[in-house]
Design an enzyme around this catalytic site. Structure first.
Site, PDB file in Angstrom:
ATOM      1  N   LYS A  95       0.872  -1.173  -0.072  1.00  0.00           N
ATOM      2  CA  LYS A  95      -0.144   0.110   0.083  1.00  0.00           C
ATOM      3  C   LYS A  95       0.952   1.278   0.160  1.00  0.00           C
ATOM      4  O   LYS A  95       2.216   1.086   0.584  1.00  0.00           O
ATOM      5  CB  LYS A  95      -0.795  -0.044   1.224  1.00  0.00           C
ATOM      6  CG  LYS A  95      -2.117   0.783   1.196  1.00  0.00           C
ATOM      7  CD  LYS A  95      -3.230   0.149   0.321  1.00  0.00           C
ATOM      8  CE  LYS A  95      -4.491   0.778   0.091  1.00  0.00           C
ATOM      9  NZ  LYS A  95      -5.562  -0.116  -0.324  1.00  0.00           N
TER      10      LYS A  95
HETATM   11  P1  NAD Z   1     -13.302   7.415  -2.731  1.00  0.00           P
HETATM   12  O1  NAD Z   1     -12.444   8.314  -2.431  1.00  0.00           O
HETATM   13  O2  NAD Z   1     -13.638   7.059  -3.839  1.00  0.00           O
HETATM   14  O3  NAD Z   1     -14.669   7.434  -1.724  1.00  0.00           O
HETATM   15  C1  NAD Z   1     -14.564   7.688  -0.214  1.00  0.00           C
HETATM   16  C2  NAD Z   1     -16.014   8.112  -0.047  1.00  0.00           C
HETATM   17  O4  NAD Z   1     -15.955   8.175   1.541  1.00  0.00           O
HETATM   18  C3  NAD Z   1     -16.272   9.599  -0.251  1.00  0.00           C
HETATM   19  O5  NAD Z   1     -17.567   9.797  -0.853  1.00  0.00           O
HETATM   20  C4  NAD Z   1     -16.067  10.349   1.072  1.00  0.00           C
HETATM   21  O6  NAD Z   1     -16.741  11.674   0.849  1.00  0.00           O
HETATM   22  C5  NAD Z   1     -16.566   9.616   2.087  1.00  0.00           C
HETATM   23  N1  NAD Z   1     -16.039   9.735   3.170  1.00  0.00           N
HETATM   24  C6  NAD Z   1     -14.792   9.986   3.893  1.00  0.00           C
HETATM   25  N2  NAD Z   1     -14.595  10.408   4.811  1.00  0.00           N
HETATM   26  C7  NAD Z   1     -16.144  10.153   5.411  1.00  0.00           C
HETATM   27  C8  NAD Z   1     -16.642  10.109   6.589  1.00  0.00           C
HETATM   28  N3  NAD Z   1     -15.863  10.768   7.861  1.00  0.00           N
HETATM   29  N4  NAD Z   1     -18.268  10.132   6.823  1.00  0.00           N
HETATM   30  C9  NAD Z   1     -18.630   9.795   5.954  1.00  0.00           C
HETATM   31  N5  NAD Z   1     -18.086   9.555   4.442  1.00  0.00           N
HETATM   32  C10 NAD Z   1     -16.842   9.661   4.413  1.00  0.00           C
HETATM   33  O7  NAD Z   1     -12.429   6.045  -1.967  1.00  0.00           O
HETATM   34  P2  NAD Z   1     -13.034   4.568  -2.315  1.00  0.00           P
HETATM   35  O8  NAD Z   1     -11.948   4.142  -3.382  1.00  0.00           O
HETATM   36  O9  NAD Z   1     -14.300   4.553  -2.704  1.00  0.00           O
HETATM   37  O10 NAD Z   1     -12.255   3.791  -0.966  1.00  0.00           O
HETATM   38  C11 NAD Z   1     -13.185   3.747  -0.084  1.00  0.00           C
HETATM   39  C12 NAD Z   1     -12.807   2.515   0.900  1.00  0.00           C
HETATM   40  O11 NAD Z   1     -12.706   1.285   0.313  1.00  0.00           O
HETATM   41  C13 NAD Z   1     -11.359   2.781   1.554  1.00  0.00           C
HETATM   42  O12 NAD Z   1     -11.333   2.173   2.904  1.00  0.00           O
HETATM   43  C14 NAD Z   1     -10.443   2.127   0.663  1.00  0.00           C
HETATM   44  O13 NAD Z   1      -9.401   1.764   1.085  1.00  0.00           O
HETATM   45  C15 NAD Z   1     -11.318   0.550   0.288  1.00  0.00           C
HETATM   46  N6  NAD Z   1     -11.142  -0.059  -1.006  1.00  0.00           N
HETATM   47  C16 NAD Z   1     -11.194   0.713  -2.118  1.00  0.00           C
HETATM   48  C17 NAD Z   1     -11.075  -0.010  -3.390  1.00  0.00           C
HETATM   49  C18 NAD Z   1     -11.088   0.553  -4.652  1.00  0.00           C
HETATM   50  O14 NAD Z   1     -10.793  -0.022  -5.660  1.00  0.00           O
HETATM   51  N7  NAD Z   1     -11.272   1.977  -4.935  1.00  0.00           N
HETATM   52  C19 NAD Z   1     -10.650  -1.603  -3.185  1.00  0.00           C
HETATM   53  C20 NAD Z   1     -10.729  -1.857  -1.973  1.00  0.00           C
HETATM   54  C21 NAD Z   1     -10.895  -1.371  -0.925  1.00  0.00           C
END
Ligand code: NAD
Length: 422
Positions: free
Chosen positions: A112
């Site tokens: 990561k």
């Molecule tokens: P992203 O940046 O696209 O979206 C994050 C979302 O969370 C946004 O809508 C943001 O406004 C919201 N958010 C942030 N802080 C918040 C809070 N305190 N309260 C409510 N909402 C809040 O990110 P993503 O890619 O969707 O990733 C989200 C999670 O999923 C992370 O933990 C990431 O590690 C995990 N993840 C992502 C992927 C991927 O393919 N993108 C794969 C596996 C895991």
């Protein structure tokens, strides 16, 4: 170092990841040396990145890349841009990637990366320079055979295009397989953008079957409306579930009859936020977590469900779209209350699965249709869910312990087959 992140004496993400590992490892009776080999990151790199800002000033940012394991293949993991990024968090996320790739049987290790920055206050030009400098500084440890980057919080396909271009300029030839989650035109895979959310949906379907819950009309709540949350919400809506609440960092929305997610997606495309959508009433973003529902999908950041609030969760199923949203103490409370948790390393593994497909397609230079990608994703996801459920029933443990047990056994087997080069 390990840090206390709140007055509520919550564990840091790394402490959580370590405890999850320990709990599963204890049941496997592994010797101490093997434990240390499996548990510790193989390499952690910290880089200082001087960037010229648009106003001419220079600012120095801190970037991290942690490669937790390369035992089963090249390291694989996303890169996150956020003000709270630190070595502790990146190390936890890297370890979870190792266990995630192992549990679903993808031939990658775990890594990561992250840069401590606030991308909401930076221009596209500043973000591009930051991304390129980060890539150039880490050139020696990245690449298709070494460590393959992907998007994570606040990074996207454009970020990956910059990484790929910078890597390729230094390599003197185009290396599309250096990153995944790229734009389709640059060797990205169809279905990759939706893959994590699609995997979340598939694991919810399987969990509903196991718990005898009808997904059609089931009340779902989604916390976080970014890549993972918005796609999961959309696919749940398409499957006939009622998404009664969603939230992002700016606020929450509630409609007991179900929010029209396609309309909300159009609204968010225009405004960048869920706040102000008129098809639901406004709600505090924290409050959505406590709503009574069948399925709760935390899809924002880690340490959201903690010992101080786990008793307020009123969901039958918690599907962890985010990495590390539940602390180990909260996990125990949810288990004692009969709440079925689909752990992150299983639930959100759809993203890394299709990243693997993208890496394969880039390397063979032949691209699959979206149906082909989705079909393969579904096959692997359903099998992984059933494998983890089988261990959980056999060992009478929750799904997280079962997923870690399976993953640790797989990495340990390969470590023993390879032997220790000393
Ligand atoms: P992203 O940046 O696209 O979206 C994050 C979302 O969370 C946004 O809508 C943001 O406004 C919201 N958010 C942030 N802080 C918040 C809070 N305190 N309260 C409510 N909402 C809040 O990110 P993503 O890619 O969707 O990733 C989200 C999670 O999923 C992370 O933990 C990431 O590690 C995990 N993840 C992502 C992927 C991927 O393919 N993108 C794969 C596996 C895991």
């Amino acid at each position: 170092m390990l840090s206390r992140k709140s007055s509520d004496i919550q564990l840091s993400a790394l402490e959580n990841a370590m405890q999850q590992f320990d709990e599963a490892a204890e049941r496997l009776n592994i010797d101490k040396t093997m434990l240390e080999i499996l548990k510790q990151p193989r390499r952690s790199v910290i880089v200082k990145l001087p960037i010229q800002m648009d106003d001419g000033r220079f600012e120095v940012f801190t970037g991290y890349r942690v490669q937790h394991s390369i035992t089963r293949g090249p390291a694989k993991g996303g890169i996150r841009y956020h003000p709270d990024v630190n070595l502790d968090e990146v190390s936890a996320l890297a370890a979870w990637m190792t266990w995630k790739c192992a549990v679903v049987g993808i031939p990658f290790g775990g890594a990561k990366g992250g840069i401590t920055c606030d991308p909401t206050k930076m221009s596209q030009g500043e973000l591009e320079r930051l991304t390129r400098r980060y890539t150039a500084d880490l050139m020696d440890v990245l690449g298709p055979e070494l460590d393959v980057l992907a998007p994570d919080v606040n990074t996207n396909a454009q970020t990956m295009a910059w990484v790929m271009d910078t890597f390729s300029m230094h390599a003197r030839h185009t290396v599309t397989s250096a990153v995944t989650g790229k734009p389709i035109e640059l060797g990205g895979s169809l279905g990759r953008r939706e893959a994590t959310g699609r995997g979340v949906l598939i694991s919810i379907r399987e969990a509903c079957k196991h718990k005898n819950i009808e997904l059609k009309n089931a009340r779902c709540v989604v916390q976080g409306f970014g890549n993972v949350g918005s796609v999961a919400a959309d696919l749940l809506y398409q499957d006939g579930a009622r998404v009664i609440a969603v939230c992002d960092v700016y606020g929450g929305l509630y409609n007991p009859d179900g929010i029209n997610i396609p309309e909300l997606l159009k609204f968010v495309m225009k405004t960048g936020k869920t706040v102000g959508f008129d098809g639901a009433e406004a709600m505090d973003s924290k409050e959505v977590l406590w709503l009574e529902c069948d399925v709760l999908v935390p899809a924002a950041l880690e340490n959201v469900i903690k010992s101080s609030n786990a008793n307020d969760i009123k969901a039958a199923i918690v599907a962890e779209g985010a990495n590390g949203p539940t602390t180990t103490a909260a996990d125990k409370i949810l288990k004692s209350r009969g709440i079925f948790v689909i752990p992150d390393i299983l639930c959100n593994s759809g993203g890394v699965m299709v990243s693997y497909f993208e890496w394969v397609q880039d390397r063979i230079g032949y691209f699959w249709t979206e149906d082909e990608v989705n079909r393969r994703l579904e096959t692997i996801m359903v099998k992984a869910f059933s494998d983890v459920l089988g261990v959980s029933l056999e060992y009478k443990c929750n799904m997280r312990v079962a997923a870690f047990m399976l993953a640790i056994m797989k990495v340990m087997k390969v470590t023993m087959l390879r032997g220790v080069y000393a």
